[in-house]
Design a protein around this motif. Structure first.
Motif, PDB file in Angstrom:
ATOM      1  N   ALA A   1       0.844  -1.204   0.000  1.00  0.00           N
ATOM      2  CA  ALA A   1       0.000   0.000   0.000  1.00  0.00           C
ATOM      3  C   ALA A   1       0.884   1.260   0.000  1.00  0.00           C
ATOM      4  CB  ALA A   1      -0.933  -0.016   1.206  1.00  0.00           C
ATOM      5  N   ALA A   2       1.953   1.255   0.818  1.00  0.00           N
ATOM      6  CA  ALA A   2       2.838   2.433   0.879  1.00  0.00           C
ATOM      7  C   ALA A   2       3.523   2.644  -0.470  1.00  0.00           C
ATOM      8  CB  ALA A   2       3.882   2.245   1.987  1.00  0.00           C
TER       9      ALA A   2
ATOM     10  N   LEU B   1       2.136   6.226  -7.126  1.00  0.00           N
ATOM     11  CA  LEU B   1       1.097   7.063  -7.753  1.00  0.00           C
ATOM     12  C   LEU B   1       1.492   8.536  -7.683  1.00  0.00           C
ATOM     13  CD1 LEU B   1      -2.289   5.487  -6.574  1.00  0.00           C
ATOM     14  CD2 LEU B   1      -1.467   5.663  -8.924  1.00  0.00           C
ATOM     15  N   LEU B   2       1.970   8.961  -6.493  1.00  0.00           N
ATOM     16  CA  LEU B   2       2.357  10.378  -6.328  1.00  0.00           C
ATOM     17  C   LEU B   2       3.428  10.773  -7.340  1.00  0.00           C
ATOM     18  CD1 LEU B   2       2.760  11.240  -2.536  1.00  0.00           C
ATOM     19  CD2 LEU B   2       1.013  11.998  -4.130  1.00  0.00           C
TER      20      LEU B   2
ATOM     21  N   ALA C   1      12.211  -1.214  -5.381  1.00  0.00           N
ATOM     22  CA  ALA C   1      12.093  -1.609  -3.961  1.00  0.00           C
ATOM     23  C   ALA C   1      10.819  -2.444  -3.770  1.00  0.00           C
ATOM     24  CB  ALA C   1      12.052  -0.369  -3.077  1.00  0.00           C
ATOM     25  N   TRP C   2       9.755  -2.062  -4.466  1.00  0.00           N
ATOM     26  CA  TRP C   2       8.462  -2.779  -4.411  1.00  0.00           C
ATOM     27  C   TRP C   2       8.673  -4.230  -4.872  1.00  0.00           C
ATOM     28  CZ3 TRP C   2       4.781  -3.246  -8.934  1.00  0.00           C
ATOM     29  CH2 TRP C   2       3.506  -3.647  -8.553  1.00  0.00           C
TER      30      TRP C   2
ATOM     31  N   GLN D   1      -7.824 -10.473  -7.605  1.00  0.00           N
ATOM     32  CA  GLN D   1      -7.427 -10.962  -8.943  1.00  0.00           C
ATOM     33  C   GLN D   1      -6.874  -9.801  -9.768  1.00  0.00           C
ATOM     34  OE1 GLN D   1     -11.092 -12.638 -10.362  1.00  0.00           O
ATOM     35  NE2 GLN D   1     -10.943 -14.442  -9.057  1.00  0.00           N
ATOM     36  N   ALA D   2      -7.593  -8.660  -9.732  1.00  0.00           N
ATOM     37  CA  ALA D   2      -7.143  -7.496 -10.522  1.00  0.00           C
ATOM     38  C   ALA D   2      -5.797  -7.009 -10.023  1.00  0.00           C
ATOM     39  CB  ALA D   2      -8.179  -6.369 -10.436  1.00  0.00           C
ATOM     40  N   SER D   3      -5.600  -7.014  -8.687  1.00  0.00           N
ATOM     41  CA  SER D   3      -4.322  -6.470  -8.206  1.00  0.00           C
ATOM     42  C   SER D   3      -3.162  -7.430  -8.463  1.00  0.00           C
ATOM     43  CB  SER D   3      -4.383  -5.988  -6.754  1.00  0.00           C
ATOM     44  OG  SER D   3      -4.847  -6.991  -5.939  1.00  0.00           O
ATOM     45  N   VAL D   4      -3.432  -8.754  -8.491  1.00  0.00           N
ATOM     46  CA  VAL D   4      -2.341  -9.694  -8.811  1.00  0.00           C
ATOM     47  C   VAL D   4      -1.973  -9.568 -10.294  1.00  0.00           C
ATOM     48  CG1 VAL D   4      -1.707 -12.133  -9.034  1.00  0.00           C
ATOM     49  CG2 VAL D   4      -2.893 -11.350  -6.982  1.00  0.00           C
TER      50      VAL D   4
END
Ligand code: HEM
Length: 238
Positions: free
Chosen positions: A20-21, A27-28, A70-71, A143-146
């Motif tokens: 999430a972070a 996004l920013l 990093a993600w 499912q969409a996020s994977v």
């Protein structure tokens, strides 16, 4: 002490909030990289301000790429630490029961928008079919996020390498990567708005929200919201 059931491992909680972070920061910085008056989501002031803050567009791109890498590393480490947890997650979110899960989804949408009367008017019982570890709304977003996450990561790495090691012959692949990167972010972001509302704002899901910090949910919540999972842990153990 009230009875509770374990729902998330500490490594699952860590990867969720780490993800999430990273999403928030990506996004920013990512929106700041778009400088096209026709599509700037926040107007041209935002990209200009972001670029000025970090000393130019080149630096902003470097920061965006660093967070993206990093993600990726965070997810690879999670897979090393809890591969079994990742497999369990995938085995819970991808199988869909056409009858039970789709009926749940349709009824839930009507209940949240028009209310139970609308279902009764067409002769349907407003009671939702029992759900397992995840309900169909959670499954759809997961499912969409994977799938979206894999597309974003692969296209991101291609774009990262494009500046460094690809030649002119890769132009087609790079153009497709840019388009797919934007489309995948847009789709996951749309789901994310619903996810954040359902998971963090909707009062009936409050115990689920707390479980993303404590790792456990109360027995009554598990029984009411995830009946099939509740029955399974009753018979097979946690
Ligand atoms: C402020 C941001 C966020 C909040 C408050 C939040 C909240 C939550 C909560 C409370 C759960 C636990 C649901 C349960 O197991 O009962 C959850 C699960 C999950 N979250 Fe998030 N989340 C956020 C951001 C994200 C982001 C950015 C992603 C991915 C793009 C994400 C993906 C998931 C997935 C895949 C699950 C498991 C399936 C589901 O419950 O939907 N979350 N989230």
């Amino acid at each position: 002490m009230p009875k509770v059931h374990k729902r998330h491992d500490p490594s699952d909680i860590f990867i969720h909030w780490f993800n999430a972070a990273c999403w928030f920061l990506l996004l920013l910085t990512g929106i700041g990289l778009i400088r096209n008056p026709a599509i700037d989501p926040f107007g041209s002031g935002y990209p200009e301000a972001m670029r000025a803050m970090v000393g130019g567009g080149g630096n902003l791109l470097l920061i965006h790429e660093f967070i993206g890498l990093a993600w990726l590393v965070g997810f690879l480490l999670y897979l090393v630490v809890n591969f079994k947890g990742a497999l369990f997650f995938l085995s819970e979110v991808f199988p869909v029961s056409m009858g039970r899960d789709m009926t749940w989804m349709m009824k839930k949408i009507v209940l949240m928008t028009l209310g139970p009367k609308a279902l009764k008017m067409v002769g349907l019982d407003p009671e939702l079919p029992d759900q397992g570890y995840y309900n169909m709304g959670q499954k759809a977003f997961a499912q969409a996020s994977v799938v979206g996450g894999v597309v974003i990561a692969v296209t991101g790495v291609i774009m990262f390498l494009s500046d460094r090691s690809f030649g002119a012959e890769a132009t087609g692949m790079i153009s497709w990567s840019i388009a797919l990167h934007f489309i995948a972010v847009g789709l996951v972001f749309a789901g994310l708005l619903v996810h954040i509302y359902m998971a963090a704002i909707s009062p009936e899901e409050r115990p689920g929200f707390k479980s993303m910090f404590t790792g456990v949910v109360p027995d009554g919540y598990a029984k009411h919201h995830h009946r099939l999972w509740w029955e399974k842990i009753k018979t097979e153990g946690e």
